[in-house]
Scaffold this active site. Sequence first.
Site, PDB file in Angstrom:
ATOM      1  CG  HIS A  94      -1.700  -1.280   1.384  1.00  0.00           C
ATOM      2  ND1 HIS A  94      -1.288  -2.248   2.276  1.00  0.00           N
ATOM      3  CD2 HIS A  94      -2.783  -1.768   0.742  1.00  0.00           C
ATOM      4  CE1 HIS A  94      -2.105  -3.290   2.190  1.00  0.00           C
ATOM      5  NE2 HIS A  94      -3.015  -3.034   1.273  1.00  0.00           N
TER       6      HIS A  94
HETATM    7  S1  FES Z   1       1.634  -0.405   3.360  1.00  0.00           S
HETATM    8 FE1  FES Z   1       0.088  -1.860   3.766  1.00  0.00          FE
HETATM    9  S2  FES Z   1       1.195  -3.600   4.398  1.00  0.00           S
HETATM   10 FE2  FES Z   1       2.718  -2.123   4.027  1.00  0.00          FE
END
Ligand code: FES
Length: 137
Positions: A94
């Site tokens: 993410h």
């Molecule tokens: S940014 Fe979501 S698991 Fe690393």
Amino acid sequence: MMVIEWRGKPVWILRRTPEMLATLKNLESKLVDPRSQEPQQPQYANNEHRSLKPEYLVAVGICTHLGCSPTKAFEAGDLALGADWRGGFICPCHGSTFDFAGRVFKDKPAPTNLEIPPHSYLTDSRLLIGSDTGGQA
Ligand code: FES
């Protein structure tokens, strides 16, 4: 950088160059917890470089968002991360980003810095992960 396994988790051991260490300065305004106030490290790693020895980062390589493993993004000015990127790590899941001390940047989903495990040096070249007393009780 070496990756070893400790308690089923990847632990990074990164030998930081003087240039990498220099990137840690003057980032405070961009980091969630620049002074490591969250208990994500032993007391002896509560410093700017988040380690016993400035040269070596020892960190659990698991993102503090949902547990993916961040990857190296060592190149300054990385095209995907922008001209002001100084180098560090990015989580592919993410997009959380971390500096060379495992400190998380603001406006990303990971809430805290990467965990620093207990560790100690048995000699200059032997590191013990999991104990901060060199294995002594
Ligand atoms: S940014 Fe979501 S698991 Fe690393």
